[in-house]
Scaffold this active site. Sequence first.
Site, PDB file in Angstrom:
ATOM      1  N   ASP A  40      -5.804  51.629 116.993  1.00  0.00           N
ATOM      2  CA  ASP A  40      -6.410  52.379 115.887  1.00  0.00           C
ATOM      3  C   ASP A  40      -7.842  52.761 116.236  1.00  0.00           C
ATOM      4  OD1 ASP A  40      -6.533  53.616 113.452  1.00  0.00           O
ATOM      5  OD2 ASP A  40      -6.256  51.827 112.241  1.00  0.00           O
ATOM      6  N   HIS A  93     -10.182  50.613 106.358  1.00  0.00           N
ATOM      7  CA  HIS A  93     -11.188  51.401 107.079  1.00  0.00           C
ATOM      8  C   HIS A  93     -12.481  51.297 106.270  1.00  0.00           C
ATOM      9  CE1 HIS A  93      -8.740  53.342 110.283  1.00  0.00           C
ATOM     10  NE2 HIS A  93      -7.768  52.883 109.500  1.00  0.00           N
ATOM     11  N   CYS A 115      -8.556  58.017 111.974  1.00  0.00           N
ATOM     12  CA  CYS A 115      -7.217  58.564 112.168  1.00  0.00           C
ATOM     13  C   CYS A 115      -7.338  60.069 112.331  1.00  0.00           C
ATOM     14  CB  CYS A 115      -6.316  58.229 110.979  1.00  0.00           C
ATOM     15  SG  CYS A 115      -4.698  59.024 111.110  1.00  0.00           S
TER      16      CYS A 115
HETATM   17  P1  HMG Z   1       7.555  66.367 115.268  1.00  0.00           P
HETATM   18  O1  HMG Z   1       6.836  67.512 115.904  1.00  0.00           O
HETATM   19  O2  HMG Z   1       8.061  66.531 113.885  1.00  0.00           O
HETATM   20  O3  HMG Z   1       8.760  65.795 116.136  1.00  0.00           O
HETATM   21  O4  HMG Z   1       6.601  65.110 115.347  1.00  0.00           O
HETATM   22  P2  HMG Z   1       9.789  66.381 117.104  1.00  0.00           P
HETATM   23  O5  HMG Z   1      10.878  65.400 117.161  1.00  0.00           O
HETATM   24  O6  HMG Z   1      10.073  67.818 116.752  1.00  0.00           O
HETATM   25  O7  HMG Z   1       9.018  66.345 118.506  1.00  0.00           O
HETATM   26  C1  HMG Z   1       7.939  67.180 118.851  1.00  0.00           C
HETATM   27  C2  HMG Z   1       7.562  66.938 120.300  1.00  0.00           C
HETATM   28  O8  HMG Z   1       7.089  65.586 120.466  1.00  0.00           O
HETATM   29  C3  HMG Z   1       8.732  67.081 121.261  1.00  0.00           C
HETATM   30  O9  HMG Z   1       8.196  67.515 122.503  1.00  0.00           O
HETATM   31  C4  HMG Z   1       9.245  65.679 121.394  1.00  0.00           C
HETATM   32  O10 HMG Z   1       9.915  65.451 122.589  1.00  0.00           O
HETATM   33  C5  HMG Z   1       7.962  64.880 121.363  1.00  0.00           C
HETATM   34  P3  HMG Z   1       8.313  69.059 122.953  1.00  0.00           P
HETATM   35  O11 HMG Z   1       9.777  69.354 122.919  1.00  0.00           O
HETATM   36  O12 HMG Z   1       7.531  69.835 121.935  1.00  0.00           O
HETATM   37  O13 HMG Z   1       7.704  69.031 124.316  1.00  0.00           O
HETATM   38  N1  HMG Z   1       8.112  63.517 120.845  1.00  0.00           N
HETATM   39  C6  HMG Z   1       7.616  62.435 121.449  1.00  0.00           C
HETATM   40  N2  HMG Z   1       6.914  62.274 122.583  1.00  0.00           N
HETATM   41  C7  HMG Z   1       6.564  61.005 122.922  1.00  0.00           C
HETATM   42  N3  HMG Z   1       6.851  59.928 122.170  1.00  0.00           N
HETATM   43  C8  HMG Z   1       7.553  60.043 121.024  1.00  0.00           C
HETATM   44  C9  HMG Z   1       7.968  61.345 120.623  1.00  0.00           C
HETATM   45  N4  HMG Z   1       8.649  61.807 119.566  1.00  0.00           N
HETATM   46  C10 HMG Z   1       8.745  63.142 119.711  1.00  0.00           C
HETATM   47  N5  HMG Z   1       7.822  58.962 120.283  1.00  0.00           N
HETATM   48  C11 HMG Z   1       6.170  62.760 115.434  1.00  0.00           C
HETATM   49  C12 HMG Z   1       6.984  63.868 114.790  1.00  0.00           C
HETATM   50  C13 HMG Z   1       6.377  61.499 114.615  1.00  0.00           C
HETATM   51  C14 HMG Z   1       6.647  62.547 116.876  1.00  0.00           C
HETATM   52  C15 HMG Z   1       4.679  63.198 115.439  1.00  0.00           C
HETATM   53  O14 HMG Z   1       4.335  63.587 114.147  1.00  0.00           O
HETATM   54  C16 HMG Z   1       3.750  62.112 115.890  1.00  0.00           C
HETATM   55  O15 HMG Z   1       3.754  61.723 117.047  1.00  0.00           O
HETATM   56  N6  HMG Z   1       2.900  61.591 114.965  1.00  0.00           N
HETATM   57  C17 HMG Z   1       2.050  60.479 115.246  1.00  0.00           C
HETATM   58  C18 HMG Z   1       0.729  60.614 114.543  1.00  0.00           C
HETATM   59  C19 HMG Z   1      -0.102  59.404 114.814  1.00  0.00           C
HETATM   60  O16 HMG Z   1       0.073  58.712 115.807  1.00  0.00           O
HETATM   61  N7  HMG Z   1      -1.078  59.101 113.920  1.00  0.00           N
HETATM   62  C20 HMG Z   1      -1.946  57.992 114.063  1.00  0.00           C
HETATM   63  C21 HMG Z   1      -1.264  56.670 113.879  1.00  0.00           C
HETATM   64  S1  HMG Z   1      -1.007  56.253 112.172  1.00  0.00           S
HETATM   65  C22 HMG Z   1      -2.495  55.574 111.659  1.00  0.00           C
HETATM   66  O17 HMG Z   1      -3.458  55.607 112.376  1.00  0.00           O
HETATM   67  C23 HMG Z   1      -2.547  54.881 110.312  1.00  0.00           C
HETATM   68  C24 HMG Z   1      -2.571  53.351 110.428  1.00  0.00           C
HETATM   69  O18 HMG Z   1      -3.678  52.912 111.203  1.00  0.00           O
HETATM   70  C25 HMG Z   1      -2.634  52.719 109.027  1.00  0.00           C
HETATM   71  C26 HMG Z   1      -3.742  53.321 108.155  1.00  0.00           C
HETATM   72  O19 HMG Z   1      -4.922  53.294 108.554  1.00  0.00           O
HETATM   73  O20 HMG Z   1      -3.388  53.829 107.095  1.00  0.00           O
HETATM   74  C27 HMG Z   1      -1.304  52.832 111.124  1.00  0.00           C
HETATM   75 MG    MG Z   2      -5.682  52.702 110.448  1.00  0.00          MG
END
Ligand code: HMG
Ligand code: MG
Length: 281
Positions: free
Chosen positions: A13, A206, A237
């Site tokens: 994070d 946070h 984030c």
């Molecule tokens: P999407 O665009 O809807 O998914 O994203 P998709 O299935 O259409 O895939 C898009 C592209 O990503 C494709 O590649 C997939 O192959 C690839 P392309 O064909 O365009 O070349 N892909 C992946 N690549 C690697 N690893 C994977 C993966 N999945 C698909 N696992 C998705 C949906 C969920 C993947 C996207 O929205 C995403 O990665 N989101 C993550 C956002 C994120 O990490 N945010 C920060 C973390 S959360 C946070 O910080 C909050 C927390 O701390 C708690 C709080 O504070 O509240 C936890």
């Molecule tokens: Mg967080």
Amino acid sequence: MSAVEIFEVGPRDGLQNEARDIPASEKIALVDCLSRAGFRRIEVASFVSPKWVPQMASSAEVLAGITRAPGVSYAALTPNLRGFEDARAARADEVAIFGSASEGFSRANINATIAESLERFDPVMEAAKAAQIPVRGYVSCVTDCPYDGPVAPGQVAFVAERLFAMGCYEVSLGDTIGQGTPETVAAMLAAVTQSVPAERLAGHFHDTAGRALSNIDVSLEAGLRVFDAAVGGLGGCPYAPGAAGNVATEAVHDHLTALGHETGLDRAVLSEAAQMARAMR
Ligand code: HMG
Ligand code: MG
């Protein structure tokens, strides 16, 4: 003295939001330092789309490069089955699925409605169960959402209960943008603890508005005994505009210690890690 655990999330994070492309070697050095501090769990990786969060693209390299301390669980975020398979291949000891209590953030962060996200988590839970890998659940925006505004406690309770019911061993409640107040956090916890026992909940605050420690205090009163924090107060984030870093691990440690709680952490090593983390910005 009662024990309170700090779950270190800095390498994930904390670093996910940094603009500089941080070499894996620097991340590995930070994790190795944290491994000496006495944490039981450290979140070090995130198997998300590199297009969405480029900083986490080195997650497999980080997990391969760290020196694993006995008894420490090295955790990774896994938004979908693909992420889970990558985390398993990289030998993450546990994984986390992450949803939101608000529709706006769910859409912005994982490109899914809340209902779609819960469906997407099912196969991850199944695969994790088969592989005997523990799964933690996150609920974001537990009091306020950067897109939808205030979030109803009942909505947080609904998502937390679903994550718990699908098998998450612990549900971490995220004040993603640090806008929670002791009043809104207490109201949210009163609702959530109706469906998930306090000993299965963690607080993830946070510190955008400087209220994280006060929010930890009301969470302690509600019975929570696990808090997420990032060494050096790193982070934010990328999909929550204006979100500052997690509350700093060393500040939480000092606060809990002053209240008479035992964290089991080595303060000198924490200071070393905090200095290292701040230098990575
Ligand atoms: P999407 O665009 O809807 O998914 O994203 P998709 O299935 O259409 O895939 C898009 C592209 O990503 C494709 O590649 C997939 O192959 C690839 P392309 O064909 O365009 O070349 N892909 C992946 N690549 C690697 N690893 C994977 C993966 N999945 C698909 N696992 C998705 C949906 C969920 C993947 C996207 O929205 C995403 O990665 N989101 C993550 C956002 C994120 O990490 N945010 C920060 C973390 S959360 C946070 O910080 C909050 C927390 O701390 C708690 C709080 O504070 O509240 C936890
Ligand atoms: Mg967080």
